[in-house]
Scaffold this motif. Structure first.
Motif, PDB file in Angstrom:
ATOM      1  N   ASP A  70      18.963  22.410  75.841  1.00  0.00           N
ATOM      2  CA  ASP A  70      17.519  22.308  76.049  1.00  0.00           C
ATOM      3  C   ASP A  70      17.190  21.770  77.437  1.00  0.00           C
ATOM      4  O   ASP A  70      16.229  22.216  78.062  1.00  0.00           O
ATOM      5  CB  ASP A  70      16.870  21.431  74.978  1.00  0.00           C
ATOM      6  CG  ASP A  70      16.706  22.146  73.647  1.00  0.00           C
ATOM      7  OD1 ASP A  70      16.777  23.389  73.610  1.00  0.00           O
ATOM      8  OD2 ASP A  70      16.513  21.447  72.638  1.00  0.00           O
ATOM      9  N   LEU A  79      12.254  26.716  78.857  1.00  0.00           N
ATOM     10  CA  LEU A  79      11.616  25.772  77.947  1.00  0.00           C
ATOM     11  C   LEU A  79      10.273  25.360  78.543  1.00  0.00           C
ATOM     12  O   LEU A  79      10.217  24.734  79.598  1.00  0.00           O
ATOM     13  CB  LEU A  79      12.510  24.543  77.733  1.00  0.00           C
ATOM     14  CG  LEU A  79      12.041  23.524  76.704  1.00  0.00           C
ATOM     15  CD1 LEU A  79      12.097  24.104  75.298  1.00  0.00           C
ATOM     16  CD2 LEU A  79      12.882  22.268  76.785  1.00  0.00           C
ATOM     17  N   GLU A  83       6.741  23.537  74.457  1.00  0.00           N
ATOM     18  CA  GLU A  83       7.973  23.409  73.669  1.00  0.00           C
ATOM     19  C   GLU A  83       8.617  22.039  73.886  1.00  0.00           C
ATOM     20  O   GLU A  83       9.164  21.449  72.948  1.00  0.00           O
ATOM     21  CB  GLU A  83       8.953  24.522  74.039  1.00  0.00           C
ATOM     22  CG  GLU A  83       8.481  25.892  73.600  1.00  0.00           C
ATOM     23  CD  GLU A  83       9.314  27.022  74.193  1.00  0.00           C
ATOM     24  OE1 GLU A  83       9.608  27.962  73.447  1.00  0.00           O
ATOM     25  OE2 GLU A  83       9.653  26.959  75.397  1.00  0.00           O
TER      26      GLU A  83
END
Length: 98
Positions: A70, A79, A83
């Motif tokens: 991530d 991302l 989010e």
């Protein structure tokens, strides 16, 4: 071993809501992530680094409260800010109303 371009990572984090924080040292750029005016977390990037290697990526991912995958997506832009705030909310770092 994946690396990130330090300047591009800095620019991309700024696009995701990170703001320059008051400098705490001359060798690092500090970035704060604010949400609705509240400082939620911070990270830093060394002034002299051209590339961020595995060690620095590891430190920054912990500071940003993400797993490595991530964080790489945050730094490379897949991302989104929305989010990211969802991830922080899931960890209890943001209120459900935020």
């Amino acid at each position: 071993m994946p690396t990130l371009d330090a300047k591009q990572t800095y620019k991309n984090l700024k696009k995701k809501g990170f703001e320059d924080a008051p400098s705490r040292s001359d060798d690092h750029k500090y970035l704060e992530f604010r949400h609705k005016g509240k400082v939620v977390l911070y990270t830093k990037i060394s002034h002299g680094e051209k590339e961020l290697g595995d060690f620095l990526i590891g430190q920054m991912k912990r500071q940003c409260k993400l797993d490595k995958s991530d964080f790489m997506d945050l730094a490379n832009c897949p991302l989104s800010l929305d989010e990211y705030t969802i991830r922080l909310r899931e960890q209890g770092l943001l209120d459900d109303n935020d």
